[in-house]
Design a protein around this motif. Sequence first.
Motif, PDB file in Angstrom:
ATOM      1  N   PRO A  34       0.831  -1.209   0.000  1.00  0.00           N
ATOM      2  CA  PRO A  34       0.000   0.000   0.000  1.00  0.00           C
ATOM      3  C   PRO A  34       0.867   1.261   0.000  1.00  0.00           C
ATOM      4  CG  PRO A  34       0.013  -1.014   2.175  1.00  0.00           C
ATOM      5  CD  PRO A  34       0.693  -1.987   1.257  1.00  0.00           C
ATOM      6  N   TYR A  35       0.316   2.346  -0.532  1.00  0.00           N
ATOM      7  CA  TYR A  35       1.079   3.599  -0.602  1.00  0.00           C
ATOM      8  C   TYR A  35       1.381   4.169   0.782  1.00  0.00           C
ATOM      9  CZ  TYR A  35      -2.992   6.434   0.643  1.00  0.00           C
ATOM     10  OH  TYR A  35      -4.041   7.001   1.313  1.00  0.00           O
ATOM     11  N   THR A  36       0.749   3.607   1.807  1.00  0.00           N
ATOM     12  CA  THR A  36       0.990   4.064   3.177  1.00  0.00           C
ATOM     13  C   THR A  36       2.264   3.473   3.774  1.00  0.00           C
ATOM     14  OG1 THR A  36      -0.479   2.275   3.892  1.00  0.00           O
ATOM     15  CG2 THR A  36      -1.447   4.468   3.698  1.00  0.00           C
ATOM     16  N   MET A  37       2.947   2.611   3.030  1.00  0.00           N
ATOM     17  CA  MET A  37       4.195   2.040   3.541  1.00  0.00           C
ATOM     18  C   MET A  37       5.192   3.163   3.835  1.00  0.00           C
ATOM     19  SD  MET A  37       6.889  -0.543   1.691  1.00  0.00           S
ATOM     20  CE  MET A  37       6.245  -2.090   2.295  1.00  0.00           C
ATOM     21  N   PRO A  38       5.741   3.240   5.052  1.00  0.00           N
ATOM     22  CA  PRO A  38       6.675   4.321   5.400  1.00  0.00           C
ATOM     23  C   PRO A  38       7.941   4.265   4.549  1.00  0.00           C
ATOM     24  CG  PRO A  38       5.917   3.151   7.366  1.00  0.00           C
ATOM     25  CD  PRO A  38       5.480   2.334   6.188  1.00  0.00           C
ATOM     26  N   ILE A  39       8.495   5.431   4.300  1.00  0.00           N
ATOM     27  CA  ILE A  39       9.697   5.512   3.484  1.00  0.00           C
ATOM     28  C   ILE A  39      10.868   4.785   4.151  1.00  0.00           C
ATOM     29  CG2 ILE A  39      10.563   7.708   4.431  1.00  0.00           C
ATOM     30  CD1 ILE A  39      11.237   8.453   1.446  1.00  0.00           C
ATOM     31  N   GLU A  40      10.888   4.746   5.490  1.00  0.00           N
ATOM     32  CA  GLU A  40      11.949   4.020   6.197  1.00  0.00           C
ATOM     33  C   GLU A  40      11.879   2.530   5.908  1.00  0.00           C
ATOM     34  OE1 GLU A  40      14.514   5.331   7.684  1.00  0.00           O
ATOM     35  OE2 GLU A  40      13.682   7.305   7.147  1.00  0.00           O
ATOM     36  N   LYS A  41      10.658   2.020   5.782  1.00  0.00           N
ATOM     37  CA  LYS A  41      10.475   0.599   5.472  1.00  0.00           C
ATOM     38  C   LYS A  41      10.984   0.291   4.058  1.00  0.00           C
ATOM     39  CE  LYS A  41       8.863  -3.616   5.955  1.00  0.00           C
ATOM     40  NZ  LYS A  41       9.563  -4.600   6.807  1.00  0.00           N
ATOM     41  N   ILE A  42      10.727   1.221   3.149  1.00  0.00           N
ATOM     42  CA  ILE A  42      11.220   1.037   1.781  1.00  0.00           C
ATOM     43  C   ILE A  42      12.753   0.995   1.773  1.00  0.00           C
ATOM     44  CG2 ILE A  42      11.415   2.153  -0.482  1.00  0.00           C
ATOM     45  CD1 ILE A  42       8.562   3.114  -0.161  1.00  0.00           C
ATOM     46  N   LYS A  43      13.382   1.905   2.492  1.00  0.00           N
ATOM     47  CA  LYS A  43      14.849   1.902   2.579  1.00  0.00           C
ATOM     48  C   LYS A  43      15.353   0.574   3.133  1.00  0.00           C
ATOM     49  CE  LYS A  43      15.328   6.887   3.496  1.00  0.00           C
ATOM     50  NZ  LYS A  43      15.716   7.876   4.526  1.00  0.00           N
ATOM     51  N   GLU A  44      14.647   0.082   4.153  1.00  0.00           N
ATOM     52  CA  GLU A  44      15.035  -1.178   4.788  1.00  0.00           C
ATOM     53  C   GLU A  44      14.947  -2.347   3.818  1.00  0.00           C
ATOM     54  OE1 GLU A  44      12.881  -3.939   8.082  1.00  0.00           O
ATOM     55  OE2 GLU A  44      13.024  -1.812   8.590  1.00  0.00           O
ATOM     56  N   MET A  45      13.931  -2.337   2.959  1.00  0.00           N
ATOM     57  CA  MET A  45      13.749  -3.423   1.995  1.00  0.00           C
ATOM     58  C   MET A  45      14.754  -3.340   0.851  1.00  0.00           C
ATOM     59  SD  MET A  45       9.583  -3.625   1.861  1.00  0.00           S
ATOM     60  CE  MET A  45       9.495  -5.196   0.995  1.00  0.00           C
ATOM     61  N   ASN A  46      15.315  -2.140   0.632  1.00  0.00           N
ATOM     62  CA  ASN A  46      16.369  -1.936  -0.363  1.00  0.00           C
ATOM     63  C   ASN A  46      15.983  -2.474  -1.748  1.00  0.00           C
ATOM     64  OD1 ASN A  46      18.868  -1.067  -1.265  1.00  0.00           O
ATOM     65  ND2 ASN A  46      19.829  -3.048  -0.849  1.00  0.00           N
ATOM     66  N   PRO A  47      14.871  -1.985  -2.315  1.00  0.00           N
ATOM     67  CA  PRO A  47      14.450  -2.487  -3.625  1.00  0.00           C
ATOM     68  C   PRO A  47      15.351  -1.983  -4.744  1.00  0.00           C
ATOM     69  CG  PRO A  47      13.070  -0.649  -2.980  1.00  0.00           C
ATOM     70  CD  PRO A  47      13.967  -0.945  -1.800  1.00  0.00           C
TER      71      PRO A  47
END
Length: 513
Positions: A34-47
Amino acid sequence: MEKELVIVLDFGGQYNQLIARRVRECNVYCEVHPYTMPIEKIKEMNPKGIILTGGPNSVYDEKSPHYDPALFSLGIPILGICYGAQLMAWSLGGKVETAPVSEYGKTETMIDRSGRLFGNVSEKTVTWMSHTDYIAEPPEGFRVTSHTEVCPVAAMENDEKKLYAVQFHPEVTHTVEGQKILSAFVLGPCGCSGSWKMDNFVDKTILELREKVGSGKALCALSGGVDSSVAAVLMSKAIGKQLTCVFVDHGLLRKDEAESVDRVFGPDGPYDLNFVHVDAHERFYEKLKGVTEPEKKRKIIGEEFIRVFEEEAKKIGAVDYLVQGTIYPDVIESGLGKSATIKSHHNVGGLPDYVDFKEIIEPLRMLFKDEVRRAGLELGIPENLVYRQPFPGPGLGIRIIGEVTPEKVKIVQEADAIYREEIAKAGLDRKINQYFAALTNMRSVGVMGDFRTYDYAIALRAVETSDFMTAEATNIPWEVLQKVTSRIVNEVEHVNRVFYDCTSKPPGTIEFE
């Protein structure tokens, strides 16, 4: 998988699951969030890359979904699609306005082949448009790489910052060269090698499952369908006799289905499984008595399944894990983040609030149907099992419109058996991805012999699909439909009319409820 992950951020569009599907066709692992995923979580996932989906809103409306503009400064390649393209433009200082002329459907589109994503695309191609807003001016640093007669910015890019946007939908088949565009993004700016294969998934998942369960015990909900069968064999490879497979005959199976499951997974079958067959006809019929609302039926069936599994787990003793054959379309259709719930799958949205297991394991949760089949072949499951007709967990409960009764179950079992038999005789059983008979709640006047009848109508369904997220009705030869209709009306009691469902998905679903 971790090294080559592409994330799809869902802004509420109807084609979001298709984007993930198309990325996976490039042999690159992809997940929808979902677009509500925090940007910190995205960094953590390292896509390796991020795709922003379409959606029904206007970016200039404060109530519309937005995202932290810092997303565009992460250095991760980003592709915006439709609303996602407008969000990128709006967030970075461009202008998004109501278009003077809306575009919808197949649209002739001019391509600048020097664009990073368009090197293999024709200078004039057909794309699928669906928008009332448009990018009036791209942000500073972007150049226009595509346009149509009425849309000045059909695509734009800032290759230096690895930011790309298309107003059209490359994920749908109506965009003739859409797969080339998506492939150019994930294999180009994202730098993916396209090495994600099903054998990698199987080997990695077996190791993960073995580590997770340890010395514990697991109970697998085995329906005999493709998904639960693959899940069962995968778990068996991982933990062996620590697994018990429980097959619940809820009285809503196809004709002779229970016997077929016993032959394959029972003590005389090819798999060395702890196998338990539970006859639960009466308790399911009792729970469904008087219930007509589809979602309620699904939830009742889902909860009763869990209660049976809990009872069987107590007999086994110290069972920590419940294993289900949930697949990605189940998860998406049951509601993902802000996406709409299309229908609650009995093993996802139909689960009760309390489940007496330490954890539910769903090893196929992130796979589409065709990927599940490939995993099954990797596991050595015979082709005739891997490519058998899909059958939903709620069974005939969602192929009977209205109240479920033993009498109605018998009607649809007999009609479905005739339909499947004639499809096989015509040599169409491996060409059609899913086909079945359903019992409508409509009764109408008919004439049989010299007598007036007032009986039910059967609806026949047959679709062609690769991922079960979209589907087209199959063009079955008329003589086959005539034969099926004649047999059903003459051989099945209380049926005097047969329909063929020509609806695609969307707007329909594959199942009736």
